[in-house]
Design an enzyme around this catalytic site. Structure first.
Site, PDB file in Angstrom:
ATOM      1  N   MET A  30       0.913  -1.195   0.051  1.00  0.00           N
ATOM      2  CA  MET A  30       0.112   0.070  -0.007  1.00  0.00           C
ATOM      3  C   MET A  30       0.702   1.310  -0.020  1.00  0.00           C
ATOM      4  O   MET A  30       0.445   2.451   0.177  1.00  0.00           O
ATOM      5  CB  MET A  30      -0.821   0.150   1.264  1.00  0.00           C
ATOM      6  CG  MET A  30      -1.905  -1.185   1.195  1.00  0.00           C
ATOM      7  SD  MET A  30      -3.473  -0.941   2.013  1.00  0.00           S
ATOM      8  CE  MET A  30      -2.763  -0.784   3.726  1.00  0.00           C
ATOM      9  N   GLY A  31       2.225   1.069  -0.390  1.00  0.00           N
ATOM     10  CA  GLY A  31       2.903   2.334  -0.341  1.00  0.00           C
ATOM     11  C   GLY A  31       3.685   3.099   0.686  1.00  0.00           C
ATOM     12  O   GLY A  31       3.500   2.120   1.838  1.00  0.00           O
ATOM     13  N   LEU A  33       6.665   3.094   1.304  1.00  0.00           N
ATOM     14  CA  LEU A  33       7.504   1.960   1.366  1.00  0.00           C
ATOM     15  C   LEU A  33       8.718   2.305   2.161  1.00  0.00           C
ATOM     16  O   LEU A  33       9.441   3.218   2.492  1.00  0.00           O
ATOM     17  CB  LEU A  33       8.142   1.533  -0.046  1.00  0.00           C
ATOM     18  CG  LEU A  33       6.992   1.251  -1.241  1.00  0.00           C
ATOM     19  CD1 LEU A  33       7.721   1.019  -2.435  1.00  0.00           C
ATOM     20  CD2 LEU A  33       6.318   0.213  -0.784  1.00  0.00           C
ATOM     21  N   GLY A  36      10.933  -2.760   5.375  1.00  0.00           N
ATOM     22  CA  GLY A  36      10.315  -3.978   5.395  1.00  0.00           C
ATOM     23  C   GLY A  36       9.855  -4.441   4.047  1.00  0.00           C
ATOM     24  O   GLY A  36      10.125  -5.466   3.497  1.00  0.00           O
ATOM     25  N   HIS A  37       9.256  -3.071   3.201  1.00  0.00           N
ATOM     26  CA  HIS A  37       8.981  -3.670   1.657  1.00  0.00           C
ATOM     27  C   HIS A  37      10.169  -4.166   1.047  1.00  0.00           C
ATOM     28  O   HIS A  37      10.216  -5.029   0.277  1.00  0.00           O
ATOM     29  CB  HIS A  37       8.178  -2.273   1.330  1.00  0.00           C
ATOM     30  CG  HIS A  37       6.965  -1.775   1.937  1.00  0.00           C
ATOM     31  ND1 HIS A  37       7.056  -0.830   2.705  1.00  0.00           N
ATOM     32  CD2 HIS A  37       5.763  -2.643   2.180  1.00  0.00           C
ATOM     33  CE1 HIS A  37       5.611  -0.736   3.169  1.00  0.00           C
ATOM     34  NE2 HIS A  37       5.175  -1.789   2.801  1.00  0.00           N
ATOM     35  N   GLY A 149       4.955 -10.274   4.299  1.00  0.00           N
ATOM     36  CA  GLY A 149       5.834  -9.922   5.284  1.00  0.00           C
ATOM     37  C   GLY A 149       5.415 -10.725   6.640  1.00  0.00           C
ATOM     38  O   GLY A 149       4.061 -10.739   6.851  1.00  0.00           O
ATOM     39  N   GLN A 150       6.085 -11.290   7.392  1.00  0.00           N
ATOM     40  CA  GLN A 150       5.715 -11.934   8.514  1.00  0.00           C
ATOM     41  C   GLN A 150       4.947 -10.978   9.606  1.00  0.00           C
ATOM     42  O   GLN A 150       3.972 -11.290  10.313  1.00  0.00           O
ATOM     43  CB  GLN A 150       6.903 -12.630   9.350  1.00  0.00           C
ATOM     44  CG  GLN A 150       6.387 -13.488  10.625  1.00  0.00           C
ATOM     45  CD  GLN A 150       7.595 -13.562  11.566  1.00  0.00           C
ATOM     46  OE1 GLN A 150       8.702 -13.878  11.132  1.00  0.00           O
ATOM     47  NE2 GLN A 150       7.197 -13.628  12.810  1.00  0.00           N
ATOM     48  N   ASP A 152       2.566  -9.131   9.179  1.00  0.00           N
ATOM     49  CA  ASP A 152       1.244  -9.394   9.136  1.00  0.00           C
ATOM     50  C   ASP A 152       0.857 -10.810   8.760  1.00  0.00           C
ATOM     51  O   ASP A 152       0.475 -11.335   7.981  1.00  0.00           O
ATOM     52  CB  ASP A 152       0.581  -8.691   7.871  1.00  0.00           C
ATOM     53  CG  ASP A 152       0.855  -7.375   7.771  1.00  0.00           C
ATOM     54  OD1 ASP A 152       0.064  -6.661   8.604  1.00  0.00           O
ATOM     55  OD2 ASP A 152       1.855  -6.574   7.265  1.00  0.00           O
ATOM     56  N   GLN A 155      -2.494 -12.076   7.898  1.00  0.00           N
ATOM     57  CA  GLN A 155      -2.576 -12.048   6.392  1.00  0.00           C
ATOM     58  C   GLN A 155      -2.007 -12.958   5.707  1.00  0.00           C
ATOM     59  O   GLN A 155      -2.722 -13.535   4.628  1.00  0.00           O
ATOM     60  CB  GLN A 155      -2.240 -10.590   6.244  1.00  0.00           C
ATOM     61  CG  GLN A 155      -2.072 -10.161   4.764  1.00  0.00           C
ATOM     62  CD  GLN A 155      -1.839  -9.008   4.232  1.00  0.00           C
ATOM     63  OE1 GLN A 155      -2.814  -8.061   4.266  1.00  0.00           O
ATOM     64  NE2 GLN A 155      -0.406  -8.556   4.088  1.00  0.00           N
TER      65      GLN A 155
HETATM   66  P1  AMP Z   1       1.516  -2.908   3.460  1.00  0.00           P
HETATM   67  O1  AMP Z   1       2.042  -1.759   2.388  1.00  0.00           O
HETATM   68  O2  AMP Z   1       1.686  -2.433   4.963  1.00  0.00           O
HETATM   69  O3  AMP Z   1       0.373  -3.375   3.038  1.00  0.00           O
HETATM   70  O4  AMP Z   1       2.483  -4.021   3.356  1.00  0.00           O
HETATM   71  C1  AMP Z   1       3.100  -4.628   2.116  1.00  0.00           C
HETATM   72  C2  AMP Z   1       3.779  -6.167   2.494  1.00  0.00           C
HETATM   73  O5  AMP Z   1       4.990  -5.713   3.159  1.00  0.00           O
HETATM   74  C3  AMP Z   1       2.766  -6.985   3.545  1.00  0.00           C
HETATM   75  O6  AMP Z   1       3.302  -8.393   2.853  1.00  0.00           O
HETATM   76  C4  AMP Z   1       3.430  -6.638   4.557  1.00  0.00           C
HETATM   77  O7  AMP Z   1       3.466  -7.811   5.627  1.00  0.00           O
HETATM   78  C5  AMP Z   1       5.011  -6.279   4.304  1.00  0.00           C
HETATM   79  N1  AMP Z   1       5.529  -5.734   5.447  1.00  0.00           N
HETATM   80  C6  AMP Z   1       5.003  -4.556   5.963  1.00  0.00           C
HETATM   81  N2  AMP Z   1       6.165  -4.277   7.240  1.00  0.00           N
HETATM   82  C7  AMP Z   1       7.109  -5.043   7.126  1.00  0.00           C
HETATM   83  C8  AMP Z   1       8.112  -5.428   7.827  1.00  0.00           C
HETATM   84  N3  AMP Z   1       8.482  -4.666   8.825  1.00  0.00           N
HETATM   85  N4  AMP Z   1       8.922  -6.382   7.630  1.00  0.00           N
HETATM   86  C9  AMP Z   1       8.537  -7.213   6.666  1.00  0.00           C
HETATM   87  N5  AMP Z   1       7.601  -7.054   5.897  1.00  0.00           N
HETATM   88  C10 AMP Z   1       6.654  -6.141   6.232  1.00  0.00           C
END
Ligand code: AMP
Length: 284
Positions: A30-31, A33, A36-37, A149-150, A152, A155
């Site tokens: 969802m941007g 970034l 983690g992303h 990512g772990q 979530d 999810q």
């Molecule tokens: P989001 O943009 O928050 O929807 O996340 C997109 C992807 O990035 C999802 O698979 C999340 O689990 C992963 N993600 C978000 N934060 C982290 C993090 N700190 N470490 C690893 N993966 C992450």
């Protein structure tokens, strides 16, 4: 990096890459970034010939309009990070592209019990929205592998179920949570926290680690969870929503810890009105 805003343009690019025999990895986001992303994208770049990232703030997975309105949007910064990482394609569709019939008139995908526990329980409709948008995106990209990512964790279970039940021909890859040096799990939502709020939020991981230690030392899940909740409640400015020791298989709470059964501790809490989640694996 090539940028696509429409489905036909993205599909034409991917068809041409496939004709060249290239494999494709997909990282939906969802941007806003962060590192983690980036870890997900790096892993995909290693495993595949090309990597497609999507940036789309999906309205159907938000349970509160205010949370959707406040979600950080930083497309220019995201593009710069993706260029630097070496990602080959970015898909950033509008709501009209993703929901041509209007977001109220879409399909509903349900995940059974997974929607009644933890995130499912506290965010009714959230996983239904996640399932819907990912089904659409997986159909558009048809990747060999998808990266999540772990951080979530629930999810991840939802996505595995989606892939299995709908026969998506893609391999699911989970990437470990990337953290700040304080232990705070990186998240786009952290941008809404003050420096003090970030420090407060870093207590979540400290408590998760403490519970893991307790379980390994033979404390029963019930009392250790109670102790963890008291620790969280004692942190000024932190309001826990749930804290649970769960079986990874189905996210049901465990009454007895069995090291041979995959187990995790999951937490959700509010800091400065920002809802944060985190988890720790207790086994493996
Ligand atoms: P989001 O943009 O928050 O929807 O996340 C997109 C992807 O990035 C999802 O698979 C999340 O689990 C992963 N993600 C978000 N934060 C982290 C993090 N700190 N470490 C690893 N993966 C992450």
């Amino acid at each position: 990096m090539q940028l696509f805003e429409t489905i036909p343009a993205l599909k034409a690019f991917l068809a041409a890459e496939r004709r060249k025999g290239k494999s494709c990895g997909f990282v939906p986001t969802m941007g806003a970034l962060h590192k983690g992303h980036q870890a997900l994208i790096d892993k995909s770049l290693k495993d595949n010939d090309i990597t497609v990232c999507s940036v789309y703030v999906n309205p159907t997975q938000f349970t509160q309009q205010q949370d959707l309105d406040k979600y950080p949007r930083k497309l220019e910064q995201d593009i710069a990070l993706l260029e630097e990482t070496g990602c080959q394609a970015l898909f950033c569709p509008s709501d009209v592209v993703m929901y041509p019939e209007g977001k109220e008139n879409g399909l509903h995908i349900q995940f059974g019990r997974l929607e009644q526990v933890l995130e499912g329980r506290f965010r009714p409709g959230h996983f239904s929205g996640v399932g819907l948008v990912l089904s659409k995106l997986f159909h558009c990209v048809q990747p060999e592998r998808v990266y999540f990512g772990q951080k979530d964790l629930q999810q991840c279970s939802v996505v595995k179920k989606l892939i299995g039940d709908l026969f998506f021909d893609t391999q699911f890859v989970m990437v470990p949570t990337v953290r700040e040096s304080s232990g705070l799990a990186m998240s786009s939502r952290n941008e809404r926290l003050s420096p003090k709020g970030k420090l407060t939020a870093s207590q979540l991981y400290r408590v998760l680690k403490e519970i893991k230690k307790g379980l390994h030392e033979g404390e029963a899940p019930g009392p250790v969870k109670q102790r963890g909740l008291e620790m969280l409640e004692a942190v000024e400015g932190l309001q826990p929503e749930y804290l649970e020791v769960i079986r990874l298989k189905d996210f049901e709470p465990v009454e007895q810890f069995m090291p041979e059964q995959a187990t995790a501790v999951c937490v959700a809490a509010y800091v400065e009105e920002v809802r944060l989640i985190d988890n720790i694996m207790v086994t493996g």
